[in-house]
Scaffold this motif. Sequence first.
Motif, PDB file in Angstrom:
ATOM      1  N   LYS A  39     -30.369   7.238  38.963  1.00 29.98           N
ATOM      2  CA  LYS A  39     -30.893   8.589  38.907  1.00 29.98           C
ATOM      3  C   LYS A  39     -32.417   8.605  39.042  1.00 29.98           C
ATOM      4  O   LYS A  39     -33.097   7.701  38.588  1.00 29.98           O
ATOM      5  CB  LYS A  39     -30.500   9.260  37.586  1.00 29.98           C
ATOM      6  CG  LYS A  39     -29.013   9.543  37.435  1.00 29.98           C
ATOM      7  CD  LYS A  39     -28.731  10.229  36.117  1.00 29.98           C
ATOM      8  CE  LYS A  39     -27.249  10.544  35.957  1.00 29.98           C
ATOM      9  NZ  LYS A  39     -26.954  11.194  34.652  1.00 29.98           N
ATOM     10  N   ASP A 104     -28.872   5.610  32.137  1.00 32.16           N
ATOM     11  CA  ASP A 104     -28.304   5.419  33.466  1.00 32.16           C
ATOM     12  C   ASP A 104     -28.861   4.155  34.103  1.00 32.16           C
ATOM     13  O   ASP A 104     -28.112   3.341  34.658  1.00 32.16           O
ATOM     14  CB  ASP A 104     -28.622   6.639  34.339  1.00 32.16           C
ATOM     15  CG  ASP A 104     -28.164   6.459  35.781  1.00 32.16           C
ATOM     16  OD1 ASP A 104     -26.949   6.562  36.030  1.00 32.16           O
ATOM     17  OD2 ASP A 104     -29.025   6.199  36.647  1.00 32.16           O
ATOM     18  N   LYS A 108     -26.739   0.680  35.054  1.00 31.09           N
ATOM     19  CA  LYS A 108     -26.671   0.270  36.454  1.00 31.09           C
ATOM     20  C   LYS A 108     -27.389  -1.047  36.721  1.00 31.09           C
ATOM     21  O   LYS A 108     -27.334  -1.561  37.838  1.00 31.09           O
ATOM     22  CB  LYS A 108     -27.207   1.395  37.339  1.00 31.09           C
ATOM     23  CG  LYS A 108     -26.222   2.557  37.411  1.00 31.09           C
ATOM     24  CD  LYS A 108     -26.739   3.736  38.183  1.00 31.09           C
ATOM     25  CE  LYS A 108     -25.644   4.824  38.227  1.00 31.09           C
ATOM     26  NZ  LYS A 108     -26.125   6.103  38.804  1.00 31.09           N
TER      27      LYS A 108
END
Length: 225
Positions: A39, A104, A108
Amino acid sequence: MTKQPSPSSADHYDRVESAIRQAGLIVMGALHPRLTGAKQLDGGTLILLGAGPDFWPMLKAAPEWSGDHPVDRWSTRVIGQMARDLGAEAHFPFGGPPYAPFIDWALKSGRTFSSPVGALVHDSVGMMISYRGALHFYDEFDIPEVSGVSPCTTCPAPCTQTCPVGALNSDSFYDVEACHGHLSTPEGQTCMTGGCLARLSCPLSAGAGRDPEQSAHHMRAFHPS
């Protein structure tokens, strides 16, 4: 972000990691946003920074220690200067809203996962996670490969059984009210002075090298007396 020149050699990551260690921090993860769909970022290389074993003594010796919010102010100064020196852009998990999407990014990176009680767990520091910032570089450079396999897959999950009041649990994740209630009792002083028992029960949490004094500092910030 303004493009900055980057070393063309294959040791770019090693040079960045060395600077991070010298600052009392550790690399908590690295990723290429273009490939992972992280993001807020379109490309380049993102390096996530966390508190290492040398962080606490360095913070206590720093000018920020004598004022309010020493951890965040130290992080802003040290990581901000590191970003300028290395030609990167600094991001922080505080100072919002809006907040940078650190959860996020962490998930990831392939080194952080959701634990059985919902809290994040890291492949080297367990549940004693303390992200202090991130460096975003314009260029994509080589980063270490990771397995991407959660350590929880082979763990008996003591984190699900350790909290005295079940505040961290596999059903509702985190009962904040129950946690604060326990910390206000004499029995809760064990957590207040040494850190969350559930987080400490993770076998990998010992890898953080966390000084109990540091945990006590964070607990007081979370649960002021």
